[in-house]
Design an enzyme around this catalytic site. Structure first.
Site, PDB file in Angstrom:
ATOM      1  N   ASP A  19       0.840  -1.200   0.000  1.00 47.16           N
ATOM      2  CA  ASP A  19       0.000   0.000   0.000  1.00 47.16           C
ATOM      3  C   ASP A  19       0.876   1.252   0.000  1.00 47.16           C
ATOM      4  OD1 ASP A  19      -2.298   1.497   0.074  1.00 47.16           O
ATOM      5  OD2 ASP A  19      -2.682   1.187   2.207  1.00 47.16           O
ATOM      6  N   ASN A  67     -10.560  -2.728  -5.918  1.00 41.02           N
ATOM      7  CA  ASN A  67      -9.756  -1.870  -6.805  1.00 41.02           C
ATOM      8  C   ASN A  67     -10.390  -1.673  -8.192  1.00 41.02           C
ATOM      9  OD1 ASN A  67      -6.538  -3.047  -5.540  1.00 41.02           O
ATOM     10  ND2 ASN A  67      -7.726  -1.250  -4.946  1.00 41.02           N
TER      11      ASN A  67
HETATM   12  C1  FPP Z   1      -1.925   0.259  -3.245  1.00 42.16           C
HETATM   13  O1  FPP Z   1      -1.444   1.564  -3.350  1.00 42.16           O
HETATM   14  C2  FPP Z   1      -1.422  -0.566  -4.304  1.00 42.16           C
HETATM   15  C3  FPP Z   1      -2.183  -1.130  -5.280  1.00 42.16           C
HETATM   16  C4  FPP Z   1      -3.628  -0.957  -5.381  1.00 42.16           C
HETATM   17  C5  FPP Z   1      -1.607  -1.936  -6.338  1.00 42.16           C
HETATM   18  C6  FPP Z   1      -0.334  -2.644  -6.018  1.00 42.16           C
HETATM   19  C7  FPP Z   1       0.316  -2.833  -7.295  1.00 42.16           C
HETATM   20  C8  FPP Z   1       1.658  -2.815  -7.514  1.00 42.16           C
HETATM   21  C9  FPP Z   1       2.662  -2.708  -6.474  1.00 42.16           C
HETATM   22  C10 FPP Z   1       2.175  -2.896  -8.899  1.00 42.16           C
HETATM   23  C11 FPP Z   1       1.657  -4.006  -9.752  1.00 42.16           C
HETATM   24  C12 FPP Z   1       1.878  -5.334  -9.155  1.00 42.16           C
HETATM   25  C13 FPP Z   1       2.533  -6.366  -9.740  1.00 42.16           C
HETATM   26  C14 FPP Z   1       2.581  -7.679  -9.063  1.00 42.16           C
HETATM   27  C15 FPP Z   1       3.235  -6.229 -11.014  1.00 42.16           C
HETATM   28  P1  FPP Z   1      -2.500   2.744  -3.449  1.00 42.16           P
HETATM   29  O2  FPP Z   1      -2.619   3.113  -4.888  1.00 42.16           O
HETATM   30  O3  FPP Z   1      -3.776   2.349  -2.799  1.00 42.16           O
HETATM   31  O4  FPP Z   1      -1.766   3.852  -2.638  1.00 42.16           O
HETATM   32  P2  FPP Z   1      -2.458   5.021  -1.795  1.00 42.16           P
HETATM   33  O5  FPP Z   1      -3.215   4.360  -0.669  1.00 42.16           O
HETATM   34  O6  FPP Z   1      -1.292   5.810  -1.311  1.00 42.16           O
HETATM   35  O7  FPP Z   1      -3.353   5.786  -2.739  1.00 42.16           O
END
Ligand code: FPP
Length: 251
Positions: A19, A67
């Site tokens: 996250d 998501n």
């Molecule tokens: C949460 O950060 C993260 C995600 C929803 C996606 C995680 C994806 C990756 C790390 C990249 C793709 C994965 C692979 C396996 C290639 P957020 O966007 O919710 O962050 P925030 O809470 O700060 O907005």
């Protein structure tokens, strides 16, 4: 820097809620997708570290069912990053003998991504050094509902007796049937919740919550989480005295 030399025990299964990509980008005045892109670099780094340290199963929460509600351009960007990751990392997975698995409502993935995912799973299926288990379009409640539906079907069709249903049998209907429960669940970016992740399996998992945002969660931070785990006493409801002469779950 946290060094692997400080590690005496390695958990068999580590699960990570990655996250903070969006906040990492916002802090730098960048579009959110740049945070996800940097996040992919940490995925590669942490997968390599886990493999080198001898973790058997690494489960990464890469995309939740919730998501799908994000703006469509962000969803598309995440799907593209996933597709590119799978294509680019195939050789690395083959060289390091990593077997890719995925769990979730995978039929919701765009057909091209699903195809690449299936091919990567197939191509790496004989690898035995580590399982990289991606939670994609995943929801813990959905997983429990699917398990319940399949158990009900097997009861109706006479394959199992309702009296046989216990925790062990229930676990065998989950997406994670082949893996031990995670000893450690890591969550980056400081939020203190499970967010529908491994709701059944994490019943006794140790939680490690760090304020580090996922794009900053490097190998050293991963080792630090494992060092933190080994300082904890996992009692599974027992007393310290009871635990002394034995180990539980081989831990
Ligand atoms: C949460 O950060 C993260 C995600 C929803 C996606 C995680 C994806 C990756 C790390 C990249 C793709 C994965 C692979 C396996 C290639 P957020 O966007 O919710 O962050 P925030 O809470 O700060 O907005």
């Amino acid at each position: 820097m946290y060094a692997p030399s400080e590690l005496k025990t390695i958990p068999r299964h580590v699960a990570i809620i990655m996250d903070g990509n969006g906040r990492w980008a916002k802090k730098r005045g960048l579009p959110r997708v740049m945070g996800h892109r940097e996040g992919v670099k940490r995925v590669r780094e942490v997968v390599t570290a886990a493999r080198e340290l001898g973790v058997e199963v690494l489960t990464l929460y890469a995309f939740s069912q919730e998501n799908w509600r994000r703006p469509s351009d962000e969803v598309s960007a995440l799907m593209e990053l996933l597709q590119t990751y799978l294509v680019n990392q195939l050789n690395e997975m083959l060289t390091n003998r990593i077997s890719l698995r995925a769990m979730g409502d995978l039929d919701r993935l765009p057909p091209a991504v699903k195809k690449t995912l299936d091919e990567t799973i197939e191509r790496t299926s004989g690898n035995t050094e580590m399982i990289l288990n991606l939670a994609l379009s995943y929801s813990g409640r959905y997983e429990i509902a699917c398990a319940t539906r399949n158990i009900a079907r097997d009861c109706l069709e006479g394959r199992i007796d309702p009296d046989q249903i216990d925790e062990k049998l229930f676990s065998s209907y989950l997406f994670t049937a082949d893996y031990p429960d995670p000893e450690l669940v890591i969550r980056t970016s400081g939020e203190k919740r499970l967010s529908n992740f491994l709701l059944f399996q994490a019943a006794y998992s140790e939680l490690y919550i760090t304020s580090i945002l996922w794009p900053d969660f490097n190998r050293s931070e991963f080792v630090k989480a494992l060092i933190d785990l080994q300082g904890r006493e996992r009692r599974f409801g027992m007393t310290s005295e009871q635990l002394k002469p034995c180990t539980v779950n081989g831990y």
